[in-house]
Enzyme design. Structure first.
Site, PDB file in Angstrom:
ATOM      1  N   LYS A  13       0.829  -1.214   0.000  1.00 16.87           N
ATOM      2  CA  LYS A  13       0.000   0.000   0.000  1.00 16.87           C
ATOM      3  C   LYS A  13       0.862   1.262   0.000  1.00 16.87           C
ATOM      4  CE  LYS A  13      -2.182  -1.116   3.751  1.00 16.87           C
ATOM      5  NZ  LYS A  13      -1.515  -2.392   4.045  1.00 16.87           N
ATOM      6  N   ARG A  88      -9.855   1.086   9.022  1.00 17.37           N
ATOM      7  CA  ARG A  88      -9.470  -0.304   9.275  1.00 17.37           C
ATOM      8  C   ARG A  88     -10.652  -1.149   9.716  1.00 17.37           C
ATOM      9  NH1 ARG A  88      -3.754  -1.417  10.264  1.00 17.37           N
ATOM     10  NH2 ARG A  88      -2.576   0.513  10.232  1.00 17.37           N
ATOM     11  N   ARG A 127      12.401  -7.381   4.764  1.00 19.81           N
ATOM     12  CA  ARG A 127      12.524  -5.922   4.850  1.00 19.81           C
ATOM     13  C   ARG A 127      13.172  -5.534   6.174  1.00 19.81           C
ATOM     14  NH1 ARG A 127       7.160  -2.280   4.810  1.00 19.81           N
ATOM     15  NH2 ARG A 127       7.022  -2.973   6.970  1.00 19.81           N
ATOM     16  N   ARG A 135      11.779  -0.940  12.254  1.00 16.45           N
ATOM     17  CA  ARG A 135      10.423  -0.834  12.798  1.00 16.45           C
ATOM     18  C   ARG A 135      10.161  -1.954  13.786  1.00 16.45           C
ATOM     19  NH1 ARG A 135       6.330  -0.050   7.877  1.00 16.45           N
ATOM     20  NH2 ARG A 135       4.912  -0.648   9.528  1.00 16.45           N
ATOM     21  N   ARG A 146      -0.798  -8.886  13.406  1.00 12.13           N
ATOM     22  CA  ARG A 146      -1.385  -7.817  12.597  1.00 12.13           C
ATOM     23  C   ARG A 146      -2.197  -8.396  11.436  1.00 12.13           C
ATOM     24  NH1 ARG A 146       3.011  -4.334  10.487  1.00 12.13           N
ATOM     25  NH2 ARG A 146       1.328  -2.993   9.762  1.00 12.13           N
TER      26      ARG A 146
END
Length: 190
Positions: A13, A88, A127, A135, A146
């Site tokens: 996204k 969400r 990543r 992160r 998540r």
């Protein structure tokens, strides 16, 4: 053009939003980026949000809605925006509809970026390794939580927006340029 991007964590996204920002000259309103900025600045809201995000949970609707509403009033949103990470939940989608109605605005489309959850986990873990784990939410355990939250709370938005005639779905597992092309075709852009 006013768009919402939907898709599980790691579906691309943010990447697609940046391409659309360049293409259409409208800002990306990423709740994740706004929350990370508040966390980095160690504002009271940022500290509260950090504890919630680090657990893999979602920040309250009230906090997120307030951030989004204020941001929509900024001059760079006059010609539209791309919502990434909001709404969400069905409650947030309904709040967004009311918010837009009050502002005399409407959504042009909701783009669902479909992606395979198992491949997403590998993508996000990679990543995190490449970026040095910058992160806190880029680890497999938090990511799986998540993804579960996405399936339970956010996936119902697909039906919600399909019923409103706004949903456009694209294959997020395709190469980035192909996903971009599919999004532009789905929203009627060039």
């Amino acid at each position: 053009m006013r768009l919402v991007l939907l898709g599980p964590p790691g579906a691309g996204k943010g990447t697609q939003a940046q391409i659309l920002v360049q293409t259409y000259g409208i800002p990306q309103l990423s709740t994740g980026d706004m929350l990370r900025a508040a966390i980095a600045a160690q504002t009271p809201m940022g500290l509260e949000a950090k504890a919630i995000v680090d657990r893999g949970d979602l920040v309250s609707d009230e906090i997120v809605s307030g951030i989004i509403s204020d941001r929509m009033d900024e001059p760079d949103c006059a010609n539209g925006f791309i919502l990434d990470g909001f709404p969400r939940t069905i409650a947030q989608a309904e709040a967004l509809n009311h918010m837009l109605d009050r502002k005399g605005l409407h959504l042009d489309a909701v783009v669902e970026i479909k992606a395979d959850p198992d491949i997403l986990v590998k993508r996000i873990v990679k990543r995190a390794q490449e970026s040095g784990g910058a992160r806190a939410d880029d680890n497999e355990e938090v990511l799986r939580k998540r993804l579960d939250v996405y399936v339970q709370q956010t996936a119902p938005l697909v039906s919600f927006y399909a019923n409103e005639g706004l949903l456009r779905s694209v294959d997020g597992m395709a190469p980035i340029d192909d996903v971009t092309g599919a999004i532009k075709a789905a929203i009627g852009g060039s």
